[in-house]
Design a protein around this motif. Structure first.
Motif, mmCIF file in Angstrom:
data_model
loop_
_atom_site.group_PDB
_atom_site.id
_atom_site.type_symbol
_atom_site.label_atom_id
_atom_site.label_comp_id
_atom_site.label_asym_id
_atom_site.label_seq_id
_atom_site.Cartn_x
_atom_site.Cartn_y
_atom_site.Cartn_z
ATOM 1 N N UNK A 254 0.822 -1.211 0.000
ATOM 2 C CA UNK A 254 0.000 0.000 0.000
ATOM 3 C C UNK A 254 0.854 1.258 0.000
ATOM 4 N N UNK A 255 2.031 1.208 0.602
ATOM 5 C CA UNK A 255 2.968 2.335 0.634
ATOM 6 C C UNK A 255 2.324 3.608 1.181
ATOM 7 N N UNK A 256 1.477 3.446 2.185
ATOM 8 C CA UNK A 256 0.896 4.616 2.831
ATOM 9 C C UNK A 256 -0.350 5.159 2.158
ATOM 10 N N UNK A 257 -0.775 4.572 1.066
ATOM 11 C CA UNK A 257 -1.987 5.029 0.386
ATOM 12 C C UNK A 257 -3.202 4.586 1.206
ATOM 13 N N UNK A 258 -4.007 5.580 1.630
ATOM 14 C CA UNK A 258 -5.127 5.281 2.524
ATOM 15 C C UNK A 258 -6.185 4.397 1.874
ATOM 16 N N UNK A 259 -6.446 4.563 0.595
ATOM 17 C CA UNK A 259 -7.475 3.729 -0.051
ATOM 18 C C UNK A 259 -7.030 2.271 -0.153
ATOM 19 N N UNK A 260 -5.741 2.054 -0.453
ATOM 20 C CA UNK A 260 -5.240 0.681 -0.524
ATOM 21 C C UNK A 260 -5.212 0.031 0.854
ATOM 22 N N UNK A 261 -4.859 0.825 1.880
ATOM 23 C CA UNK A 261 -4.890 0.303 3.246
ATOM 24 C C UNK A 261 -6.314 -0.082 3.652
ATOM 25 N N UNK A 262 -7.272 0.753 3.294
ATOM 26 C CA UNK A 262 -8.668 0.456 3.638
ATOM 27 C C UNK A 262 -9.149 -0.799 2.899
ATOM 28 N N UNK A 263 -8.745 -0.959 1.635
ATOM 29 C CA UNK A 263 -9.110 -2.160 0.882
ATOM 30 C C UNK A 263 -8.523 -3.413 1.550
ATOM 31 N N UNK A 264 -7.291 -3.321 2.016
ATOM 32 C CA UNK A 264 -6.655 -4.458 2.688
ATOM 33 C C UNK A 264 -7.369 -4.769 3.998
ATOM 34 N N UNK A 265 -7.720 -3.746 4.750
ATOM 35 C CA UNK A 265 -8.443 -3.961 6.004
ATOM 36 C C UNK A 265 -9.819 -4.585 5.752
ATOM 37 N N UNK A 266 -10.489 -4.123 4.699
ATOM 38 C CA UNK A 266 -11.791 -4.694 4.359
ATOM 39 C C UNK A 266 -11.670 -6.163 3.954
ATOM 40 N N UNK A 267 -10.621 -6.491 3.220
ATOM 41 C CA UNK A 267 -10.418 -7.882 2.817
ATOM 42 C C UNK A 267 -10.194 -8.764 4.031
ATOM 43 N N UNK A 268 -9.410 -8.278 4.996
ATOM 44 C CA UNK A 268 -9.194 -9.040 6.230
ATOM 45 C C UNK A 268 -10.509 -9.169 7.002
ATOM 46 N N UNK A 269 -11.254 -8.079 7.078
ATOM 47 C CA UNK A 269 -12.526 -8.097 7.811
ATOM 48 C C UNK A 269 -13.495 -9.101 7.194
ATOM 49 N N UNK A 270 -13.623 -9.093 5.875
ATOM 50 C CA UNK A 270 -14.555 -10.013 5.216
ATOM 51 C C UNK A 270 -14.063 -11.456 5.278
ATOM 52 N N UNK A 271 -12.769 -11.653 5.307
ATOM 53 C CA UNK A 271 -12.239 -13.013 5.470
ATOM 54 C C UNK A 271 -12.555 -13.556 6.854
ATOM 55 N N UNK A 272 -12.418 -12.713 7.859
ATOM 56 C CA UNK A 272 -12.732 -13.137 9.224
ATOM 57 C C UNK A 272 -14.233 -13.401 9.368
ATOM 58 N N UNK A 273 -15.048 -12.585 8.733
ATOM 59 C CA UNK A 273 -16.493 -12.837 8.736
ATOM 60 C C UNK A 273 -16.792 -14.180 8.069
ATOM 61 N N UNK A 274 -16.084 -14.488 6.995
ATOM 62 C CA UNK A 274 -16.250 -15.780 6.329
ATOM 63 C C UNK A 274 -15.873 -16.942 7.227
ATOM 64 N N UNK A 275 -14.778 -16.791 7.998
ATOM 65 C CA UNK A 275 -14.365 -17.841 8.932
ATOM 66 C C UNK A 275 -15.439 -18.034 10.005
ATOM 67 N N UNK A 276 -15.969 -16.942 10.530
ATOM 68 C CA UNK A 276 -17.009 -17.033 11.561
ATOM 69 C C UNK A 276 -18.239 -17.746 11.015
ATOM 70 N N UNK A 277 -18.644 -17.410 9.809
ATOM 71 C CA UNK A 277 -19.809 -18.069 9.201
ATOM 72 C C UNK A 277 -19.544 -19.549 8.995
ATOM 73 N N UNK A 278 -18.309 -19.907 8.578
ATOM 74 C CA UNK A 278 -17.961 -21.318 8.413
ATOM 75 C C UNK A 278 -18.065 -22.073 9.726
ATOM 76 N N UNK A 279 -17.542 -21.470 10.800
ATOM 77 C CA UNK A 279 -17.547 -22.143 12.108
ATOM 78 C C UNK A 279 -18.982 -22.275 12.629
#
Length: 96
Positions: A68-93
């Motif tokens: 991301x190199x400090x770009x706020x939009x890329x950082x937010x996209x990465x955080x959203x991807x992690x958030x949705x992945x964790x939501x996916x894990x919770x739904x699986x469990x």
């Protein structure tokens, strides 16, 4: 006579193949417990595939975060991807 020959022809050409088809092969599932076993094995494969997808998404999110190199939009996209992945894990469990 024509009517009798028509009936014989009809039975010979149409009904005889249908009777041989009706005998068919043995059914694959003959007991309700086999359905449960089949579904549990299919769900096992689905869980494995979903787990692989979640791990790949988390790796992708980490890559996006590192590049991301400090770009706020890329950082937010990465955080959203992690958030949705964790939501996916919770739904699986919770579904298991």
């Amino acid at each position: 006579m024509k009517k009798l020959s028509f009936i014989i022809l009809f039975v010979g050409l149409v009904m005889a193949p249908l009777l041989s088809i009706a005998q068919g092969p043995e059914p694959i599932i003959t007991h309700p417990d086999q359905v449960v076993g089949l579904l549990s094995s299919v769900l096992g494969y689905i869980w494995t595939i979903m787990g692989i997808i979640v791990v790949l998404l988390l790796l992708y999110a980490g890559f996006k975060f590192m590049t991301a190199a400090g770009d706020d939009t890329k950082l937010q996209e990465a955080k959203d991807t992690v958030k949705y992945s964790i939501i996916g894990i919770v739904i699986m469990v919770l579904s298991g």
